[in-house]
Write a protein that holds these residues in place. Structure first.
Motif, PDB file in Angstrom:
ATOM      1  N   ALA A 117       6.138   1.336  -5.296  1.00 19.55           N
ATOM      2  CA  ALA A 117       5.278   0.523  -6.161  1.00 19.55           C
ATOM      3  C   ALA A 117       5.618  -0.957  -6.031  1.00 19.55           C
ATOM      4  CB  ALA A 117       5.430   0.985  -7.611  1.00 19.55           C
ATOM      5  N   GLU A 118       6.897  -1.278  -5.944  1.00 20.67           N
ATOM      6  CA  GLU A 118       7.321  -2.669  -5.826  1.00 20.67           C
ATOM      7  C   GLU A 118       6.845  -3.277  -4.510  1.00 20.67           C
ATOM      8  OE1 GLU A 118      11.483  -5.285  -5.701  1.00 20.67           O
ATOM      9  OE2 GLU A 118      11.539  -3.102  -5.979  1.00 20.67           O
ATOM     10  N   THR A 119       6.942  -2.505  -3.421  1.00 19.83           N
ATOM     11  CA  THR A 119       6.524  -2.998  -2.115  1.00 19.83           C
ATOM     12  C   THR A 119       5.022  -3.272  -2.084  1.00 19.83           C
ATOM     13  OG1 THR A 119       8.298  -1.796  -0.985  1.00 19.83           O
ATOM     14  CG2 THR A 119       6.414  -2.472   0.353  1.00 19.83           C
ATOM     15  N   LEU A 120       4.227  -2.331  -2.566  1.00 17.14           N
ATOM     16  CA  LEU A 120       2.776  -2.512  -2.564  1.00 17.14           C
ATOM     17  C   LEU A 120       2.364  -3.661  -3.485  1.00 17.14           C
ATOM     18  CD1 LEU A 120       1.571   1.208  -2.548  1.00 17.14           C
ATOM     19  CD2 LEU A 120       1.761  -0.374  -0.619  1.00 17.14           C
ATOM     20  N   LYS A 121       3.062  -3.801  -4.611  1.00 16.58           N
ATOM     21  CA  LYS A 121       2.767  -4.909  -5.526  1.00 16.58           C
ATOM     22  C   LYS A 121       3.087  -6.249  -4.870  1.00 16.58           C
ATOM     23  CE  LYS A 121       3.830  -6.759 -10.126  1.00 16.58           C
ATOM     24  NZ  LYS A 121       4.633  -6.573 -11.362  1.00 16.58           N
ATOM     25  N   GLY A 122       4.190  -6.284  -4.131  1.00 13.34           N
ATOM     26  CA  GLY A 122       4.569  -7.516  -3.453  1.00 13.34           C
ATOM     27  C   GLY A 122       3.568  -7.939  -2.394  1.00 13.34           C
ATOM     28  N   LEU A 123       2.838  -6.964  -1.833  1.00 16.79           N
ATOM     29  CA  LEU A 123       1.805  -7.257  -0.846  1.00 16.79           C
ATOM     30  C   LEU A 123       0.434  -7.417  -1.492  1.00 16.79           C
ATOM     31  CD1 LEU A 123       2.878  -4.744   1.961  1.00 16.79           C
ATOM     32  CD2 LEU A 123       3.228  -7.224   1.911  1.00 16.79           C
ATOM     33  N   SER A 124       0.404  -7.389  -2.827  1.00 14.54           N
ATOM     34  CA  SER A 124      -0.850  -7.516  -3.592  1.00 14.54           C
ATOM     35  C   SER A 124      -1.840  -6.414  -3.242  1.00 14.54           C
ATOM     36  CB  SER A 124      -1.477  -8.903  -3.359  1.00 14.54           C
ATOM     37  OG  SER A 124      -0.622  -9.920  -3.806  1.00 14.54           O
ATOM     38  N   VAL A 125      -1.328  -5.220  -3.008  1.00 16.10           N
ATOM     39  CA  VAL A 125      -2.187  -4.054  -2.773  1.00 16.10           C
ATOM     40  C   VAL A 125      -2.482  -3.429  -4.137  1.00 16.10           C
ATOM     41  CG1 VAL A 125      -2.393  -1.796  -1.668  1.00 16.10           C
ATOM     42  CG2 VAL A 125      -1.216  -3.666  -0.490  1.00 16.10           C
ATOM     43  N   THR A 126      -3.691  -3.629  -4.613  1.00 20.56           N
ATOM     44  CA  THR A 126      -4.031  -3.201  -5.979  1.00 20.56           C
ATOM     45  C   THR A 126      -5.131  -2.145  -6.018  1.00 20.56           C
ATOM     46  OG1 THR A 126      -5.611  -5.025  -6.174  1.00 20.56           O
ATOM     47  CG2 THR A 126      -3.358  -5.436  -6.918  1.00 20.56           C
ATOM     48  N   THR A 127      -5.640  -1.750  -4.862  1.00 19.31           N
ATOM     49  CA  THR A 127      -6.784  -0.832  -4.862  1.00 19.31           C
ATOM     50  C   THR A 127      -6.383   0.639  -4.861  1.00 19.31           C
ATOM     51  OG1 THR A 127      -6.907  -0.905  -2.440  1.00 19.31           O
ATOM     52  CG2 THR A 127      -8.220  -2.519  -3.660  1.00 19.31           C
ATOM     53  N   ILE A 128      -5.101   0.926  -4.671  1.00 18.82           N
ATOM     54  CA  ILE A 128      -4.645   2.323  -4.664  1.00 18.82           C
ATOM     55  C   ILE A 128      -4.417   2.764  -6.113  1.00 18.82           C
ATOM     56  CG2 ILE A 128      -2.814   3.897  -3.940  1.00 18.82           C
ATOM     57  CD1 ILE A 128      -2.437   2.200  -1.465  1.00 18.82           C
TER      58      ILE A 128
END
Length: 288
Positions: free
Chosen positions: A153-164
């Motif tokens: 979750a931290e990694t995806l948040k850091g990449l601003s991946v919000t659609t999952i």
């Protein structure tokens, strides 16, 4: 009394224009490349796939690697990723000569590759794919599920991946853009310094392509070196800082995206003259 500006110095290099170019930080042009390949040769039997190829990418930039089918792009990347061994030549990482004899050597340096097929398991969820082959285990061999979920979750948040919607949903239920986001997230989660993306927008729709291109730019903004392989020049001109052109296993040119055109790049891809060929006027080997 104002003095006239001295005439521009002839450097012998084509298309050098300084008059209207925006000023760049000195570190951009003088910094040691994150990765540099020099005089790379690779053959498969009697087929010479790479001939005296040079390539570099700097931290914080997106370097596009383009060329027609058979240009040697995939072969070069696989050599840098440790899939293929190099016949001749040197690879430098942050200015130091390194030996990459396998994928583990590349991973230890921080080189991660996202191939076109993504290498994701459809029947596993996002967390399981992010940790595939690198699972966090406790005693006695149990998976550290909370730790894995938190870092995913931290990694995806850091990449601003919000659609999952959920990191526990199966990858099979994700769109093409979301799948690319998972594959890229997996690549950057392991202390990556250099991320190589092979055709990341292939077969994606307009909205999904936009999502992936924004992610590519964010990687560079976070200080990573990014190599983007693509046949889509529109995508390349949208996110790349520089463009390396290859043809028939040789270097053709390196362009600054801000000072070149798609027509010039297409000309180099289809009919460009290699930069280092003995006997051809204007190339470095001829000049030497």
């Amino acid at each position: 009394v104002a003095q006239a500006a001295p005439p521009p110095t002839d450097t012998g290099r084509a298309r050098v224009t300084e008059t209207n170019a925006p000023a760049e930080p000195a570190s951009t042009s003088t910094a040691v490349p994150m990765l540099e390949a020099r005089n790379i040769f690779k053959s498969f039997g009697s087929v010479q796939a790479l001939t005296d190829v040079d390539f570099e990418v700097r931290a914080g930039e997106v370097m596009a690697l383009v060329g027609d089918n058979g240009a040697g792009k995939s072969t070069l990347i696989k050599c840098l990723a440790g899939i293929y061994s190099i016949d001749e030549g040197d690879v430098l990482f942050e200015g130091k000569k390194v030996s990459i004899s396998g994928p583990k050597d590349a991973a230890r340096l921080g080189i991660e590759v996202v191939y076109q097929d993504l290498a994701l398991c459809d029947n596993l969820d996002v967390v399981q794919n992010m940790y595939l082959g690198r699972e966090a285990k406790g005693f006695p061999g149990r998976l550290k599920e909370p730790e894995m979920e938190a870092r995913t979750a931290e990694t995806l948040k850091g990449l601003s991946v919000t659609t999952i919607r959920s990191i526990r949903q199966a990858v099979a239920s994700l769109s093409g853009g979301q799948r690319q986001s998972v594959a890229i997230g997996r690549a950057v989660m392991w202390n990556s310094r250099l991320v190589i993306l092979d055709e990341p927008t292939a077969a994606l729709g307009v909205a999904q392509t936009r999502q992936v291109l924004e992610l590519v730019r964010r990687l560079a903004e976070q200080g990573l070196a990014v190599v983007l392989i693509s046949h889509n020049l529109h995508d390349i001109f949208e996110v790349a800082d520089r463009i390396t052109v290859m043809r028939l296993g040789r270097n053709i040119a390196v362009y600054e995206r801000a000072t070149t055109t798609q027509q010039e790049v297409v000309q180099a891809i289809t009919a460009g003259v290699p930069t280092k060929v003995a006997g051809i006027s204007g190339t470095s080997e001829e000049e030497s």
